[in-house]
Design a protein around this motif. Structure first.
Motif, short mmCIF file in Angstrom:
data_model
loop_
_atom_site.label_atom_id
_atom_site.label_comp_id
_atom_site.label_asym_id
_atom_site.label_seq_id
_atom_site.Cartn_x
_atom_site.Cartn_y
_atom_site.Cartn_z
N VAL A 22 9.88 6.59 -14.33
CA VAL A 22 9.77 5.36 -13.54
C VAL A 22 9.67 5.71 -12.06
CG1 VAL A 22 11.07 3.35 -12.75
CG2 VAL A 22 10.94 3.86 -15.18
N ARG A 23 8.55 5.36 -11.43
CA ARG A 23 8.39 5.56 -9.99
C ARG A 23 9.07 4.37 -9.29
NH1 ARG A 23 4.67 8.38 -6.80
NH2 ARG A 23 5.37 10.06 -8.12
N ALA A 24 10.34 4.55 -8.91
CA ALA A 24 11.12 3.43 -8.35
C ALA A 24 10.86 3.24 -6.86
CB ALA A 24 12.61 3.64 -8.59
N VAL A 25 10.40 4.31 -6.19
CA VAL A 25 10.03 4.22 -4.78
C VAL A 25 8.68 4.91 -4.65
CG1 VAL A 25 10.62 4.95 -2.43
CG2 VAL A 25 12.43 4.18 -3.99
N ASN A 26 7.67 4.16 -4.20
CA ASN A 26 6.29 4.69 -4.20
C ASN A 26 5.70 4.68 -2.79
OD1 ASN A 26 3.96 5.70 -5.48
ND2 ASN A 26 3.04 3.66 -5.45
N ASN A 27 5.52 5.87 -2.22
CA ASN A 27 4.83 6.01 -0.92
C ASN A 27 5.41 5.13 0.18
OD1 ASN A 27 2.89 8.02 -1.19
ND2 ASN A 27 1.62 6.65 -2.44
N VAL A 28 6.72 5.11 0.29
CA VAL A 28 7.35 4.26 1.30
C VAL A 28 7.38 4.98 2.65
CG1 VAL A 28 9.60 3.32 2.01
CG2 VAL A 28 8.68 2.82 -0.26
N SER A 29 6.85 4.31 3.68
CA SER A 29 6.80 4.88 5.03
C SER A 29 7.29 3.85 6.05
CB SER A 29 5.36 5.25 5.41
OG SER A 29 4.81 6.18 4.51
N GLY A 284 -4.49 -1.56 -9.48
CA GLY A 284 -4.63 -2.45 -8.33
C GLY A 284 -3.29 -2.75 -7.69
N CYS A 285 -3.14 -3.98 -7.18
CA CYS A 285 -1.94 -4.37 -6.45
C CYS A 285 -0.78 -4.63 -7.41
CB CYS A 285 -2.25 -5.63 -5.65
SG CYS A 285 -0.79 -6.32 -4.85
N ARG A 286 0.42 -4.18 -7.03
CA ARG A 286 1.59 -4.39 -7.89
C ARG A 286 2.02 -5.85 -7.97
NH1 ARG A 286 5.74 0.69 -7.98
NH2 ARG A 286 4.14 2.26 -8.32
N GLN A 304 -2.38 -0.33 0.12
CA GLN A 304 -1.76 0.67 0.99
C GLN A 304 -1.22 -0.03 2.22
OE1 GLN A 304 -4.62 3.65 2.02
NE2 GLN A 304 -3.13 5.29 1.75
N LEU A 305 -0.04 0.35 2.65
CA LEU A 305 0.51 -0.27 3.86
C LEU A 305 -0.36 0.13 5.06
CD1 LEU A 305 3.12 -1.96 4.55
CD2 LEU A 305 4.04 0.17 5.47
N SER A 306 -0.89 -0.86 5.77
CA SER A 306 -1.76 -0.57 6.92
C SER A 306 -1.32 -1.41 8.12
CB SER A 306 -3.21 -0.94 6.63
OG SER A 306 -3.55 -0.66 5.31
N GLN A 307 -1.62 -0.88 9.29
CA GLN A 307 -1.29 -1.61 10.51
C GLN A 307 -2.32 -2.70 10.72
OE1 GLN A 307 -0.75 0.90 13.91
NE2 GLN A 307 0.42 -0.67 14.96
N ILE A 308 -1.85 -3.93 10.93
CA ILE A 308 -2.77 -5.05 11.07
C ILE A 308 -2.76 -5.59 12.49
CG2 ILE A 308 -3.16 -7.43 10.29
CD1 ILE A 308 -1.96 -6.27 7.57
N GLU A 309 -1.56 -5.58 13.09
CA GLU A 309 -1.41 -5.92 14.50
C GLU A 309 -0.49 -4.86 15.08
OE1 GLU A 309 0.09 -9.90 14.88
OE2 GLU A 309 -1.73 -10.80 14.07
N PRO A 310 -0.36 -4.80 16.43
CA PRO A 310 0.45 -3.70 17.00
C PRO A 310 1.81 -3.50 16.30
CG PRO A 310 -0.63 -4.88 18.75
CD PRO A 310 -1.00 -5.60 17.47
N ASN A 315 0.45 -4.48 3.14
CA ASN A 315 -0.38 -3.73 2.19
C ASN A 315 -1.29 -4.64 1.38
OD1 ASN A 315 1.13 -4.94 0.24
ND2 ASN A 315 1.50 -3.08 -0.95
N CYS A 316 -1.49 -5.88 1.88
CA CYS A 316 -2.25 -6.86 1.09
C CYS A 316 -3.75 -6.74 1.37
CB CYS A 316 -1.75 -8.25 1.44
SG CYS A 316 -2.61 -9.54 0.57
N HIS A 317 -4.56 -6.76 0.30
CA HIS A 317 -6.01 -6.67 0.48
C HIS A 317 -6.56 -7.78 1.37
CE1 HIS A 317 -6.67 -3.30 -2.01
NE2 HIS A 317 -6.33 -3.88 -3.15
#
Ligand code: ADP
Ligand code: MG
Length: 324
Positions: A22-29, A284-286, A304-310, A315-317
């Motif tokens: 079980v991947r309980a924590v996935n790519n958390v930054s 796809g998205c969880r 993927q978590l991405s920067q949207i504003e400063p 991570n939403c499409h």
């Protein structure tokens, strides 16, 4: 963020059990600034405590850290420290107040024994110096130093919780992880304790990772908030903005599950459905099974978590498309 206290990059934690991996924590930054309170929220089972224990390297099998870096200011990647290095690092640089911590005190030892044990194990102080330090720690959390010889059961729940917080402060750490630090207490005592923690933070300047499922408390006491869903961080925003102008449909749902702090009461719609079974992660998205804004990419392309504003990440499409 420039010069953060801690910088967590692509942290992955797996529970390896007979039923499956079980991947309980996935790519958390995420980063936590010096003196910042960073709140981590999300439904029960989304991975908050797994993150907390992994950062302290106090996770136990079947939990394994399977990827990522945890850069702590001045220490490099603490995931690379040996166990011996970690035991000097822990409590001195980063300490933790556990979920239901008021039961973490040993019932058969006096408070003095328990404070002296932590202080003498990690410093060169002798017993007399350790007792003096313990007395001043008690004063910090508004408990009279003459209570040092008492046993845990002689204190109220709120006082026991303040004792545990005082132990976490004992070695003047640069960061404290608080996992549901007040959940077992009544609302008035909870707020008193959080105000105390906040005042101590202002005085000593440590950073806090604050975990709670109580979003209104979190908004009140955090500078920024990260929202987790099924093992992933799905949104990060300044706490003032996260419920007022959420980006991710899950955050929107969470916000409507809680009464607003101010303004007219609205109907609490909540979020339909249940958290994912981590043994059956969809393509796809969880969040696709509970989302009311899905588009084709949500069923095919992982998010993927991405920067949207400063200061805003999601991570939403819906938003990453706009940002790209
Ligand atoms: N001992 C365990 N064995 C197997 N899986 C576990 C164990 N503890 C936690 N998990 C898994 O990790 C997930 C996250 O748990 P946890 O970090 O405690 O969540 P939270 O603190 O957000 O409630 C759980 O949903 C579960 O799938
Ligand atoms: Mg937990």
């Amino acid at each position: 963020m420039a010069n953060p206290q801690i910088s967590i990059r692509n942290l992955c934690v797996d529970y390896i059990t007979a039923a499956g991996d079980v991947r309980a924590v996935n790519n958390v930054s995420f980063d936590i600034g010096k003196g910042e309170v960073f709140g981590l929220a999300g439904e029960s089972g989304c991975g908050k405590s797994t993150v907390a224990f992994s950062l302290m390297r106090l996770h136990k099998p079947p939990a394994y850290i399977t990827g990522g870096e945890v850069i702590f200011d001045g220490h490099g990647d603490i995931l690379k420290k040996t166990d011996a290095e970690m035991s000097t690092f822990r409590w001195r640089e980063m300490s933790m107040v556990f979920q239901s911590a008021m039961n973490a005190l040993n019932p058969v030892l006096t408070v003095e024994e328990q404070f002296c044990d932590v202080i003498m194990r990690h410093t060169k102080m002798d017993r007399k110096q350790a007792i003096r330090r313990a007395e001043s720690l008690l004063e910090l959390v508004d408990i009279h130093p003459n209570r040092l010889r008492d046993y845990p059961h002689q204190f109220s729940g709120g006082m026991r919780q303040r004792l545990v917080i005082a132990i976490a402060l004992a070695l003047d750490p640069k960061m404290i992880i608080m996992d549901e630090p007040t959940t077992a207490l009544d609302v008035v005592v909870q707020r008193e304790i959080l105000q105390k923690i906040y005042a101590l933070k202002e005085e000593f300047g440590f950073s806090i990772l604050f975990i709670t499922h109580d979003l209104s408390l979190m908004v009140e006491f955090s500078d920024r908030i990260g929202i987790m869903y099924s093992g992933e961080l799905i949104e990060i925003a300044p706490s003032k903005q996260i419920l007022e102008a959420p980006f991710h449909p899950y955050t929107e749902g969470l916000g409507s599950s809680f009464p607003p702090l101010t303004g007219p009461k609205t109907k609490l719609t909540g979020i339909k459905g249940n958290p994912l079974n981590l043994l059956e992660i969809p393509r796809g998205c969880r969040f696709q099974t509970r989302c009311n804004k899905t588009q084709p990419a949500c069923f095919t392309t992982p998010t993927q978590l991405s920067q949207i504003e400063p200061e805003r990440f999601s991570n939403c499409h819906l938003f990453t498309k706009i940002g790209q």
